[in-house]
Enzyme design. Structure first.
Site, PDB file in Angstrom:
ATOM      1  N   PHE A 169       1.167  -1.247   0.170  1.00  0.00           N
ATOM      2  CA  PHE A 169      -0.021   0.026   0.128  1.00  0.00           C
ATOM      3  C   PHE A 169       0.862   1.316  -0.124  1.00  0.00           C
ATOM      4  O   PHE A 169       1.778   1.342   0.810  1.00  0.00           O
ATOM      5  CB  PHE A 169      -0.608   0.072   1.307  1.00  0.00           C
ATOM      6  CG  PHE A 169      -2.202   0.677   1.066  1.00  0.00           C
ATOM      7  CD1 PHE A 169      -3.455  -0.249   0.819  1.00  0.00           C
ATOM      8  CD2 PHE A 169      -2.247   1.973   1.229  1.00  0.00           C
ATOM      9  CE1 PHE A 169      -4.530   0.467   0.557  1.00  0.00           C
ATOM     10  CE2 PHE A 169      -3.627   2.620   1.026  1.00  0.00           C
ATOM     11  CZ  PHE A 169      -4.709   1.651   0.598  1.00  0.00           C
TER      12      PHE A 169
ATOM     13  N   ALA B  69       3.575   2.746   5.149  1.00  0.00           N
ATOM     14  CA  ALA B  69       3.238   4.411   4.895  1.00  0.00           C
ATOM     15  C   ALA B  69       1.609   4.149   5.292  1.00  0.00           C
ATOM     16  O   ALA B  69       1.137   3.698   4.399  1.00  0.00           O
ATOM     17  CB  ALA B  69       3.715   4.725   3.835  1.00  0.00           C
ATOM     18  N   VAL B  70       1.256   4.779   6.404  1.00  0.00           N
ATOM     19  CA  VAL B  70       0.036   4.998   6.581  1.00  0.00           C
ATOM     20  C   VAL B  70      -0.460   6.411   6.382  1.00  0.00           C
ATOM     21  O   VAL B  70       0.115   7.254   7.159  1.00  0.00           O
ATOM     22  CB  VAL B  70      -0.400   4.585   7.968  1.00  0.00           C
ATOM     23  CG1 VAL B  70      -1.973   4.318   8.163  1.00  0.00           C
ATOM     24  CG2 VAL B  70      -0.001   3.119   8.084  1.00  0.00           C
ATOM     25  N   ILE B  71      -1.125   6.824   5.420  1.00  0.00           N
ATOM     26  CA  ILE B  71      -1.609   8.307   4.988  1.00  0.00           C
ATOM     27  C   ILE B  71      -3.103   8.548   5.917  1.00  0.00           C
ATOM     28  O   ILE B  71      -4.015   7.820   5.157  1.00  0.00           O
ATOM     29  CB  ILE B  71      -1.249   8.568   3.790  1.00  0.00           C
ATOM     30  CG1 ILE B  71       0.395   8.340   3.788  1.00  0.00           C
ATOM     31  CG2 ILE B  71      -1.671   9.980   3.660  1.00  0.00           C
ATOM     32  CD1 ILE B  71       0.786   8.602   2.071  1.00  0.00           C
TER      33      ILE B  71
ATOM     34  N   HIS C 228     -10.231   5.258   9.559  1.00  0.00           N
ATOM     35  CA  HIS C 228      -9.526   4.106   9.298  1.00  0.00           C
ATOM     36  C   HIS C 228      -8.103   4.220   9.590  1.00  0.00           C
ATOM     37  O   HIS C 228      -7.337   3.240  10.035  1.00  0.00           O
ATOM     38  CB  HIS C 228      -9.480   3.996   7.499  1.00  0.00           C
ATOM     39  CG  HIS C 228      -9.229   2.539   7.224  1.00  0.00           C
ATOM     40  ND1 HIS C 228     -10.054   1.388   7.279  1.00  0.00           N
ATOM     41  CD2 HIS C 228      -8.405   2.173   6.348  1.00  0.00           C
ATOM     42  CE1 HIS C 228      -9.622   0.311   6.729  1.00  0.00           C
ATOM     43  NE2 HIS C 228      -8.646   0.783   6.165  1.00  0.00           N
TER      44      HIS C 228
ATOM     45  N   ARG D 162       9.557  12.175   3.743  1.00  0.00           N
ATOM     46  CA  ARG D 162      10.324  11.453   4.657  1.00  0.00           C
ATOM     47  C   ARG D 162      10.760  10.140   4.028  1.00  0.00           C
ATOM     48  O   ARG D 162      11.414   9.365   4.582  1.00  0.00           O
ATOM     49  CB  ARG D 162       9.208  11.108   5.996  1.00  0.00           C
ATOM     50  CG  ARG D 162       8.981  12.177   6.883  1.00  0.00           C
ATOM     51  CD  ARG D 162       7.754  11.971   7.829  1.00  0.00           C
ATOM     52  NE  ARG D 162       7.796  13.173   8.594  1.00  0.00           N
ATOM     53  CZ  ARG D 162       7.278  14.249   8.461  1.00  0.00           C
ATOM     54  NH1 ARG D 162       7.200  14.939   7.172  1.00  0.00           N
ATOM     55  NH2 ARG D 162       7.217  15.365   9.168  1.00  0.00           N
TER      56      ARG D 162
HETATM   57  N1  INI Z   1      -2.505   0.214   4.552  1.00  0.00           N
HETATM   58  C1  INI Z   1      -1.272   1.140   4.521  1.00  0.00           C
HETATM   59  O1  INI Z   1      -0.193   0.522   4.734  1.00  0.00           O
HETATM   60  N2  INI Z   1      -1.430   2.241   4.465  1.00  0.00           N
HETATM   61  C2  INI Z   1      -2.654   3.061   4.441  1.00  0.00           C
HETATM   62  O2  INI Z   1      -2.653   4.256   4.524  1.00  0.00           O
HETATM   63  C3  INI Z   1      -3.851   2.275   4.481  1.00  0.00           C
HETATM   64  N3  INI Z   1      -4.876   2.980   4.176  1.00  0.00           N
HETATM   65  O3  INI Z   1      -5.165   4.147   4.355  1.00  0.00           O
HETATM   66  O4  INI Z   1      -6.196   2.137   3.945  1.00  0.00           O
HETATM   67  C4  INI Z   1      -3.728   0.852   4.219  1.00  0.00           C
HETATM   68  N4  INI Z   1      -4.734  -0.053   4.243  1.00  0.00           N
HETATM   69  C5  INI Z   1      -4.822  -1.451   4.082  1.00  0.00           C
HETATM   70  C6  INI Z   1      -4.572  -2.173   5.544  1.00  0.00           C
HETATM   71  O5  INI Z   1      -3.109  -1.960   5.934  1.00  0.00           O
HETATM   72  C7  INI Z   1      -4.831  -3.696   5.034  1.00  0.00           C
HETATM   73  O6  INI Z   1      -3.754  -4.024   4.023  1.00  0.00           O
HETATM   74  C8  INI Z   1      -6.096  -3.871   4.711  1.00  0.00           C
HETATM   75  O7  INI Z   1      -7.048  -3.538   5.518  1.00  0.00           O
HETATM   76  C9  INI Z   1      -6.393  -5.630   4.536  1.00  0.00           C
HETATM   77  O8  INI Z   1      -6.148  -6.040   5.972  1.00  0.00           O
END
Ligand code: INI
Length: 154
Positions: free
Chosen positions: A22, A80-82, A88, A127
């Protein structure tokens, strides 16, 4: 006083990287930074393993399994979580950080937290080395130090 600290030497070390797919624009750059750091500190290509997972949420399970295998000196988690328009972000960011800490304590192996949690894509790009430092590089440095420190603790 006895001082015990890890050296920044990756010679002969084995480190597994777990990276989310992701936001790959960001995570790909973190992986590149981490690999560059490992090689520049004396590590060999054969000492690195890269495991890709769907997203940050899946990182702790896989990091814990790799740590339990005892095949590596450290595990490095990159993602990276945005923040979006929904809560969520908060759930994923909380679970990945708690999960990585829990797996590191459970297994007794350094599992390093190199997951960006950012409000915007621009913050994440900064970053990931687009303007300045690369957090993947910095996180790998912590992994190298911890991999060297742990055996010194007896
Ligand atoms: N996963 C990420 O690594 N970053 C994100 O920003 C993100 N968002 O925003 O949804 C994200 N979602 C997927 C999550 O990590 C799982 O793979 C998915 O929910 C399946 O379990």
């Amino acid at each position: 006083m006895v001082r015990i600290e890890g050296m920044l030497k990756a010679n002969g070390r084995k480190i597994a990287i777990v990276a989310g797919r992701f936001n790959d624009l960001i995570v790909g750059r973190l992986v590149e930074g981490a690999e560059d750091c490992f090689l520049r500190h004396g590590g060999g290509e054969e000492g690195l393993a890269l495991v890709r997972v769907p997203g940050a949420y899946e990182i702790p399970l896989v990091a814990g399994k790799l740590a339990s295998s005892r095949a590596y000196d450290a595990v490095l988690c990159l993602g990276a979580v945005i923040r979006g328009d929904t809560p969520h972000f908060d759930y994923i960011a909380a679970e990945v950080s708690k999960g990585i800490a829990a797996e590191s304590l459970r297994t007794g192996l350094p599992i390093v937290f190199g997951v960006l949690t950012c409000d915007t894509m621009e913050q994440a790009l900064q970053r990931a080395g687009v303007k300045g430092g690369n957090e993947g590089w910095d996180a790998m440095l912590a992994a190298i130090e911890m991999a060297d420190l742990m055996p010194r603790l007896g």
